[in-house]
Design an enzyme around this catalytic site. Sequence first.
Site, short mmCIF file in Angstrom:
data_model
loop_
_atom_site.label_atom_id
_atom_site.label_comp_id
_atom_site.label_asym_id
_atom_site.label_seq_id
_atom_site.Cartn_x
_atom_site.Cartn_y
_atom_site.Cartn_z
N ARG A 61 54.75 103.85 65.97
CA ARG A 61 55.04 102.74 65.62
C ARG A 61 54.21 101.54 65.21
O ARG A 61 54.80 101.04 64.30
CB ARG A 61 56.22 102.31 66.86
CG ARG A 61 56.90 101.21 66.48
CD ARG A 61 57.69 100.56 67.68
NE ARG A 61 57.43 100.84 68.87
CZ ARG A 61 56.56 99.97 69.33
NH1 ARG A 61 56.32 98.70 68.83
NH2 ARG A 61 56.15 99.90 70.55
N TYR A 114 70.82 93.64 44.93
CA TYR A 114 71.25 95.15 45.44
C TYR A 114 72.27 94.51 46.56
O TYR A 114 72.04 93.67 47.44
CB TYR A 114 69.91 95.65 46.05
CG TYR A 114 70.36 97.17 46.97
CD1 TYR A 114 71.29 98.17 46.30
CD2 TYR A 114 70.07 97.30 48.28
CE1 TYR A 114 71.50 99.16 46.86
CE2 TYR A 114 70.61 98.31 48.83
CZ TYR A 114 71.16 99.27 48.26
OH TYR A 114 71.46 100.36 49.11
N ASP A 186 61.90 91.65 44.86
CA ASP A 186 62.00 93.08 45.05
C ASP A 186 61.71 93.63 43.45
O ASP A 186 62.68 93.58 42.58
CB ASP A 186 63.39 93.38 45.53
CG ASP A 186 63.81 94.68 45.81
OD1 ASP A 186 63.45 95.74 44.96
OD2 ASP A 186 64.66 95.14 46.49
N LYS A 211 62.84 105.29 45.68
CA LYS A 211 63.54 105.62 44.36
C LYS A 211 62.32 105.97 43.41
O LYS A 211 61.81 106.95 43.89
CB LYS A 211 64.25 103.93 43.75
CG LYS A 211 65.24 103.28 44.80
CD LYS A 211 66.41 104.09 45.19
CE LYS A 211 67.34 103.34 45.60
NZ LYS A 211 67.24 102.77 46.93
#
Length: 402
Positions: A61, A114, A186, A211
């Site tokens: 983590r 988005y 972004d 993406k």
Amino acid sequence: MTDRSDDPQVEPTLIRPAVPPRTASRPVVTPIMPSVVYASDTPDALDAQYEGRAAGYTYAREGHPNADALAARLDALEGVPGGIVTGSGMAAVTAVLMSLCRAGDHVVGGDQLYGRSLRLMREDLPRLGIATTLADPTDVAAIEAALRPETRLVLIEVVSNPTLRIADLDGIAALCRDRGVILAVDNTFTTPAAIRPAEHGADVVIQSVTKLLAGHSDVTLGWVAARAPEHAEAIRTFAVTTGLTPSPFDCWLAERGLLTFDLRFERAQATARRLADHLAGRAGIESVLYPTRDDHPDRGRAQAVLQGQGGHMVTFTLEGGRAAANAFTAAAEGLAFAPTLGDAGTTLSHPASSSHRALSAEERAAIGISEGTFRVSVGLEDPEALFAAIDGGLAAAVEAAG
């Protein structure tokens, strides 16, 4: 099963080996390291790792080799060192907003972010005491008018989703710098092949690696890097604390995908340019948007900001609304109707029923989205085969529109 407990040649061993096998050679491909935990020699050695005096891993983590290998490649692409990989693009967006802002702060967001970023801005941040305002990023005056004394951060995308409008990145960066406001960009839509926002003044850069960077619709990952060390540390600490952890296997797949990223980007972009021209003026098409076309509303800015790059996304609007949209997707054989982008294959997205469905029809209309609007993420197909599939869908749409 044979009982070998009395075999004098077999020594009992611990379950976990003390060290991995040593070899005189090294792997050419990054190994997948799925281990959740890492062993240290002594408590003093563990202290040295946590205090930054020695490099090493403790718990996945908090970081693992596959995430670091991928982050190093993404850092180099975007030109910002010290980035981290997260479990998704939205995990990266969340880590930025939640680590750098607190109750009483104000955030300005582009009004065509988005869809999930918009939801975060509209619903979640205000619930936590962080005020938000949405403004048009193509107009620096609109962003300036939205700023308040308590504004902490501005979040924009270079190219808007799905209307492909071009933000005034340089103007907004200068404004934020003058006002002491953090600018987060972004860069998922554009990718570092088209622009590196940090070179234009962005303080924080975000990617949905899911993406085009990974490129095969088989991973879910994000990446974020901040230029200021204190911002980078705050983002990393929040991501580790809240478990925005990436999968080693996804990181390995994404690193492999990056090896062909430049080639995929150039091929998809070249086809996207041709597709935009192919669609323009055809029966049943109301409008076509592509940054390098002369009829794009921000063409001048696109040339200045993207320097001739148009990207792999094309947006068009059908005449005939939802009926035409249904007919188009059903008849465009071989093209996936899926709310994603950046796959090796071309995908069709219908914002009104997917990414922007949370907005009212009036809100969608205000930013240029109708029931006939489609966003095409152009893939690697032979262009003529792609055009034929699109034409089949258009013929059905025209018939459905009457």
